[in-house]
Design an enzyme around this catalytic site. Structure first.
Site, short mmCIF file in Angstrom:
data_model
loop_
_atom_site.label_atom_id
_atom_site.label_comp_id
_atom_site.label_asym_id
_atom_site.label_seq_id
_atom_site.Cartn_x
_atom_site.Cartn_y
_atom_site.Cartn_z
N ASP A 106 0.85 -1.18 0.00
CA ASP A 106 0.00 0.00 0.00
C ASP A 106 0.89 1.23 0.00
O ASP A 106 1.77 1.37 0.86
CB ASP A 106 -0.91 0.01 1.22
CG ASP A 106 -2.00 -1.05 1.15
OD1 ASP A 106 -2.04 -1.78 0.14
OD2 ASP A 106 -2.79 -1.14 2.10
N ASP A 139 -15.26 -2.94 -1.73
CA ASP A 139 -14.86 -2.70 -0.35
C ASP A 139 -16.11 -2.42 0.46
O ASP A 139 -16.94 -1.60 0.06
CB ASP A 139 -13.91 -1.50 -0.26
CG ASP A 139 -12.74 -1.63 -1.23
OD1 ASP A 139 -12.30 -2.77 -1.47
OD2 ASP A 139 -12.27 -0.60 -1.74
#
Length: 238
Positions: free
Chosen positions: A8, A129
């Site tokens: 990330d 998500d």
């Protein structure tokens, strides 16, 4: 089942967040390409990248570290975060990405997802998500009333390569993935489903694999913290 080590990216660094909150970032590496190479040297088959700044900005922000990873690491790589138009999709795939992940636009512009999947077969995935089964967009900052399974089913005929399902409340929390919800989603659609969020041990990976319906799993913090040994995990899944 494929294990995707996650990198990330925030402000050019490899970080992990807790529950997707940008102000709860732990920096694990100032050299994301070097970190990616560590994962490749351990034998990973894929890399999973997220441009966290891009997810909020709506346009790529961490292009430099992504490009450095693509130049250095010769394994298939997928990227999500800030990819919201055809020009950006085409640019990333031209630069060597194997797969782009479309999240926010899957809600706000589903026709773009279909157009991209037709233009680039096998190279477009959808990132779903969710908090408590409902989709969140724009770096998880915006919650919707859309049920994950309903949105996934709407792409059944689009030709997308995979769905990456992230349980936001599990992400970065080292509390294990939501195996039941992920398996339910995988059974509801014919599209391959990749689990994300909370994968923190070999037992977690085994539980996901034993469902028989989940095609992959993404893990980040557990690999950095040492709770999950990548070589051992890859061997167990082979």
């Amino acid at each position: 089942m494929i294990l995707y080590p996650a990198i990330d990216l925030k402000d050019g660094q490899a970080v992990r967040l807790v529950h997707g909150e940008m102000d709860r970032a732990t920096v694990f590496s100032d050299d994301p390409a070097a970190q990616a190479q560590v994962f490749v040297d351990a034998g990973c088959q894929w890399l999973h990248l997220v441009d966290l700044n891009g997810a909020f900005a709506g346009t790529p922000v961490n292009a430099a570290p992504v490009e450095a990873i693509l130049q250095r690491c010769k394994v298939p790589t997928q990227l999500g975060g800030g990819i919201r138009d055809m020009a950006t999709i085409e640019r990333w795939l031209t630069l060597g990405l194997s797969r782009v992940i479309l999240g926010t636009v899957a809600v706000e512009d589903p026709d773009l997802v279909r157009q991209a999947a037709r233009a680039f077969p096998g190279q477009v995935a959808v990132g779903l998500d969710a908090r408590n089964g409902r989709v969140a967009t724009r770096g998880w900052a915006k919650e919707t009333d859309i049920i994950v399974t309903d949105l996934a089913k709407s792409f059944e005929d689009a030709g997308i390569a995979a769905i990456i399902y992230t349980d936001i409340l599990r992400d970065g929390a080292m509390k294990g993935p939501n195996v039941a919800a992920t398996a339910d989603l995988a059974r509801a659609v014919s599209i391959p489903v990749i689990a994300s969020g909370g994968v923190s041990s070999l037992d977690d990976l085994t539980a996901l694999k034993e469902t028989g319906v989940i095609s992959g799993a993404i893990s980040g913090r557990a690999l950095y913290d040492g709770a999950l040994d990548l070589r051992a995990a890859l061997a167990a899944l082979a």
